[in-house]
Write a protein that holds these residues in place. Structure first.
Motif, short mmCIF file in Angstrom:
data_model
loop_
_atom_site.label_atom_id
_atom_site.label_comp_id
_atom_site.label_asym_id
_atom_site.label_seq_id
_atom_site.Cartn_x
_atom_site.Cartn_y
_atom_site.Cartn_z
N THR A 195 42.61 40.77 43.32
CA THR A 195 43.83 39.98 43.15
C THR A 195 43.54 38.49 43.30
O THR A 195 44.03 37.67 42.51
CB THR A 195 44.90 40.42 44.17
OG1 THR A 195 45.23 41.80 43.92
CG2 THR A 195 46.16 39.58 44.06
N LEU A 219 41.81 37.27 40.16
CA LEU A 219 42.74 37.19 39.04
C LEU A 219 43.73 36.04 39.21
O LEU A 219 44.02 35.32 38.26
CB LEU A 219 43.45 38.53 38.85
CG LEU A 219 42.53 39.68 38.44
CD1 LEU A 219 43.27 41.01 38.52
CD2 LEU A 219 41.92 39.45 37.07
N ASP A 220 44.22 35.87 40.43
CA ASP A 220 45.15 34.76 40.70
C ASP A 220 44.48 33.40 40.50
O ASP A 220 45.15 32.43 40.16
CB ASP A 220 45.72 34.86 42.11
CG ASP A 220 46.72 36.00 42.27
OD1 ASP A 220 47.15 36.59 41.24
OD2 ASP A 220 47.06 36.33 43.43
N ARG A 233 47.67 44.26 35.49
CA ARG A 233 47.39 42.85 35.20
C ARG A 233 46.86 42.64 33.78
O ARG A 233 46.49 41.54 33.41
CB ARG A 233 46.39 42.29 36.22
CG ARG A 233 46.89 42.28 37.68
CD ARG A 233 47.97 41.25 37.97
NE ARG A 233 47.51 39.89 37.90
CZ ARG A 233 47.11 39.15 38.93
NH1 ARG A 233 47.14 39.65 40.16
NH2 ARG A 233 46.72 37.91 38.74
#
Length: 167
Positions: free
Chosen positions: A30, A33-34, A68
């Motif tokens: 995460t 990806l963020d 995602r």
């Protein structure tokens, strides 16, 4: 105070991202990806985070990556998708999630082998049933002209397709 700056190459960043997927580390995935990591970035072998996380049995990581936007049809350097990897390992729960998210059950690798063929070759009958119920073609032929039905017969699994699935 002297702050030390660490500079990573794009290859090193990709390797760390793929390692997070291999470990099923959803928090780290995460964070990557963020921070803008491109979800389907392959490593040097063509493995994406989705391929690696599914192959290593990390269902939560796979669900995160799919949510995602990971592409179920990304391939490694042999042309295999995530579904191919879980098919030969017999991971039906992950296969179902991949199929539910658009994985093509008859996607052949560069040798022409499909997930169903891998399931049959490795004796994964529950996986074969799942793939057949999702529409896999038992008569698709690989580069050697062999079908999943042929493979089953060679392994003495006669009548598998007719008795088990109605195919």
């Amino acid at each position: 105070m002297n702050a030390q700056t660490v500079n990573f190459t794009p290859e090193q960043i990709t390797a760390l991202f793929i390692d997070a997927a291999r470990e099923g580390d959803t928090d780290l995935l995460t964070q990557f990806l963020d921070a803008g990591m491109v979800i389907d970035t392959p490593d040097s072998r063509g493995y994406t985070a989705l391929i690696v996380s599914t192959y290593n049995g990390h269902l939560d990581a796979a669900r995160l990556l799919l949510a995602r936007g990971a592409n179920t049809e990304s391939v490694d350097l042999k042309g295999a998708t995530a579904l191919s990897g879980v098919a030969f390992k017999g991971m039906t729960d992950i296969a179902q999630v991949l199929i539910d998210n658009g994985a093509q059950v008859d996607h052949a690798n560069f040798s022409g082998r499909t997930p169903l063929m891998f399931a049959i070759m490795f004796g994964r009958t529950d996986m074969a049933r799942l793939l057949l119920s999702a529409g896999a073609n038992p008569d698709h032929r690989d580069g050697d002209g062999v079908s999943a039905r042929d493979l089953a017969e060679r392994q003495g699994v006669t009548g598998f397709f007719d008795q088990e699935t109605g195919a």
